[in-house]
Design a protein around this motif. Structure first.
Motif, short mmCIF file in Angstrom:
data_model
loop_
_atom_site.label_atom_id
_atom_site.label_comp_id
_atom_site.label_asym_id
_atom_site.label_seq_id
_atom_site.Cartn_x
_atom_site.Cartn_y
_atom_site.Cartn_z
N ASP A 187 -8.96 -101.16 16.09
CA ASP A 187 -8.42 -102.52 16.26
C ASP A 187 -7.71 -102.70 17.59
N TRP A 188 -7.32 -101.62 18.22
CA TRP A 188 -6.51 -101.69 19.43
C TRP A 188 -7.29 -101.35 20.70
N LEU A 189 -8.38 -100.63 20.56
CA LEU A 189 -9.15 -100.22 21.73
C LEU A 189 -10.00 -101.36 22.27
N ALA A 190 -10.13 -101.39 23.59
CA ALA A 190 -11.10 -102.26 24.23
C ALA A 190 -12.50 -101.69 24.01
N SER A 191 -13.51 -102.49 24.22
CA SER A 191 -14.88 -101.97 24.16
C SER A 191 -15.02 -100.87 25.21
N GLY A 192 -15.49 -99.71 24.80
CA GLY A 192 -15.57 -98.57 25.71
C GLY A 192 -14.29 -97.79 25.84
N GLY A 193 -13.22 -98.27 25.20
CA GLY A 193 -11.95 -97.56 25.24
C GLY A 193 -11.98 -96.33 24.37
N CYS A 194 -11.08 -95.39 24.63
CA CYS A 194 -11.11 -94.12 23.89
C CYS A 194 -9.73 -93.75 23.38
N VAL A 195 -9.73 -93.03 22.26
CA VAL A 195 -8.53 -92.42 21.71
C VAL A 195 -8.73 -90.92 21.78
N LEU A 196 -7.70 -90.21 22.19
CA LEU A 196 -7.77 -88.75 22.34
C LEU A 196 -6.58 -88.12 21.65
N ILE A 197 -6.85 -87.12 20.82
CA ILE A 197 -5.80 -86.44 20.08
C ILE A 197 -6.04 -84.93 20.15
N GLU A 198 -4.99 -84.20 20.46
CA GLU A 198 -5.07 -82.75 20.46
C GLU A 198 -4.98 -82.23 19.03
N THR A 199 -5.74 -81.18 18.73
CA THR A 199 -5.68 -80.55 17.42
C THR A 199 -5.94 -79.06 17.60
N SER A 200 -6.21 -78.34 16.52
CA SER A 200 -6.54 -76.93 16.63
C SER A 200 -8.01 -76.72 16.33
N GLY A 201 -8.54 -75.58 16.70
CA GLY A 201 -9.94 -75.29 16.46
C GLY A 201 -10.29 -75.32 14.99
N ARG A 202 -9.43 -74.79 14.14
CA ARG A 202 -9.77 -74.74 12.72
C ARG A 202 -9.63 -76.10 12.04
N GLN A 203 -8.97 -77.05 12.70
CA GLN A 203 -8.86 -78.40 12.14
C GLN A 203 -9.90 -79.35 12.74
N ALA A 204 -10.69 -78.86 13.69
CA ALA A 204 -11.55 -79.73 14.47
C ALA A 204 -12.57 -80.49 13.61
N ALA A 205 -13.21 -79.81 12.66
CA ALA A 205 -14.23 -80.47 11.85
C ALA A 205 -13.64 -81.62 11.05
N ALA A 206 -12.49 -81.38 10.43
CA ALA A 206 -11.85 -82.44 9.64
C ALA A 206 -11.37 -83.57 10.53
N ALA A 207 -10.89 -83.24 11.74
CA ALA A 207 -10.45 -84.27 12.67
C ALA A 207 -11.62 -85.14 13.12
N LEU A 208 -12.75 -84.51 13.43
CA LEU A 208 -13.95 -85.27 13.80
C LEU A 208 -14.39 -86.19 12.67
N ALA A 209 -14.31 -85.70 11.45
CA ALA A 209 -14.69 -86.52 10.30
C ALA A 209 -13.79 -87.74 10.17
N ALA A 210 -12.50 -87.57 10.44
CA ALA A 210 -11.57 -88.70 10.38
C ALA A 210 -11.91 -89.76 11.44
N PHE A 211 -12.28 -89.30 12.62
CA PHE A 211 -12.67 -90.23 13.68
C PHE A 211 -13.95 -90.97 13.29
N ALA A 212 -14.91 -90.22 12.78
CA ALA A 212 -16.19 -90.83 12.40
C ALA A 212 -16.00 -91.85 11.28
N ALA A 213 -15.10 -91.56 10.35
CA ALA A 213 -14.84 -92.49 9.24
C ALA A 213 -14.28 -93.82 9.72
N SER A 214 -13.68 -93.81 10.90
CA SER A 214 -13.13 -95.04 11.47
C SER A 214 -14.15 -95.78 12.32
N GLY A 215 -15.37 -95.27 12.39
CA GLY A 215 -16.42 -95.94 13.15
C GLY A 215 -16.40 -95.62 14.63
N LEU A 216 -15.69 -94.59 15.02
CA LEU A 216 -15.62 -94.20 16.43
C LEU A 216 -16.75 -93.23 16.76
#
Length: 264
Positions: free
Chosen positions: A215-244
């Motif tokens: 809701d806040w990003l411009a078209s082509g805008g990006c959100v970036l969040i640091e995480t850990s390697g073992r959390q990466a799959a779940a973090a990617l899934a959360a991003f995908a669930a938001s339509g990113l």
């Protein structure tokens, strides 16, 4: 890191005596730390006080009052999260994704290091930073040449930013609650728990940011969040669930893992 011996002898401190005191207290990089402390102190009395605080276990950045981040000297204060050098990788990814960004937001900003570094690299931008912690907001206002807001994630931001943000950088807490007690003492004892504890699996705040970002990003805008390697799959899934449109960026030499989501 408790003091293991008197910090400094009563005579005027020298470089060698400072190094010896730091080494006795367990500082691995005693010589490098001594140089920074010596450069910061203006009087022998102040030098002795700085060494005493470091020997007592205060993080070096809080002893000297600043942390280096992408070539900038970022002011840090007690009770505020100290920016990590590995997080420079997040800034690099943001600049590569949107090199012509004009609206930048540093969410969960802490000291404001991410926003300050992005603005320094991009040139004139509309920069906003936000944090829930009043101490972080006060500190960020010393580092950020822009607008600093206090509040809970997106609720802190002015509504006119909706649909306009090109880079949304969020260094959210991502340590699982059950693992906070095992962090190094410098983080566990001197940084706010709210800046470390990310909930049961460490991803509570990440999921909230990912859900709100489109809701806040411009078209082509990006959100970036640091995480850990073992959390990466779940973090990617959360991003995908938001339509990113999401990808993972990893810098093994920096122990850095960043999830990047783009609003297409």
């Amino acid at each position: 890191m408790p003091p293991l011996s008197p910090s400094l002898p009563p005579s005027p401190p020298t470089r060698d005596s400072v190094v010896a005191a730091l080494r006795a207290a367990g500082c691995v990089f005693a010589e490098d730390e001594a140089e920074l402390i010596l450069a910061t102190a203006r009087t022998p009395e102040e030098l002795a006080g700085l060494v005493d605080r470091r020997v007592a276990g205060l993080p070096l950045e809080l002893v000297v009052g600043w942390a280096e981040f992408r070539g900038l000297r970022i002011t840090v204060e007690p009770g505020v999260f100290v920016p990590r050098r590995r997080t420079e990788f997040l800034v690099e990814q943001a600049l590569a994704q949107v090199p012509d960004a004009s609206v930048v937001v540093d969410l969960c900003c802490g000291s404001g290091a991410l926003g300050a570094a992005l603005a320094s690299a991009l040139g004139p931008v509309e920069l906003h930073a936000a944090d829930l912690d009043p101490a972080a907001v006060r500190c960020a206002r010393r580092n950020v040449d822009g607008h600093v807001h206090q509040g809970d994630l997106f609720a802190a931001l002015p509504d006119h930013l909706r649909g306009r943000i090109d880079i949304l950088a969020a260094n959210v807490p991502y340590v699982p609650t059950g693992e906070v007690a095992f962090l190094p003492a410098e983080a566990r004892d001197h940084e706010p728990r709210t800046a470390l504890d990310g909930g049961a699996d460490g991803l509570d705040i990440l999921r909230r940011v990912a859900a709100g970002a489109p809701d806040w990003l411009a078209s082509g805008g990006c959100v970036l969040i640091e995480t850990s390697g073992r959390q990466a799959a779940a973090a990617l899934a959360a991003f995908a669930a938001s339509g990113l449109a999401s990808r993972l960026a990893v810098a093994e030499d920096q122990y850095a893992t960043v999830v990047v989501g783009v609003r297409e």
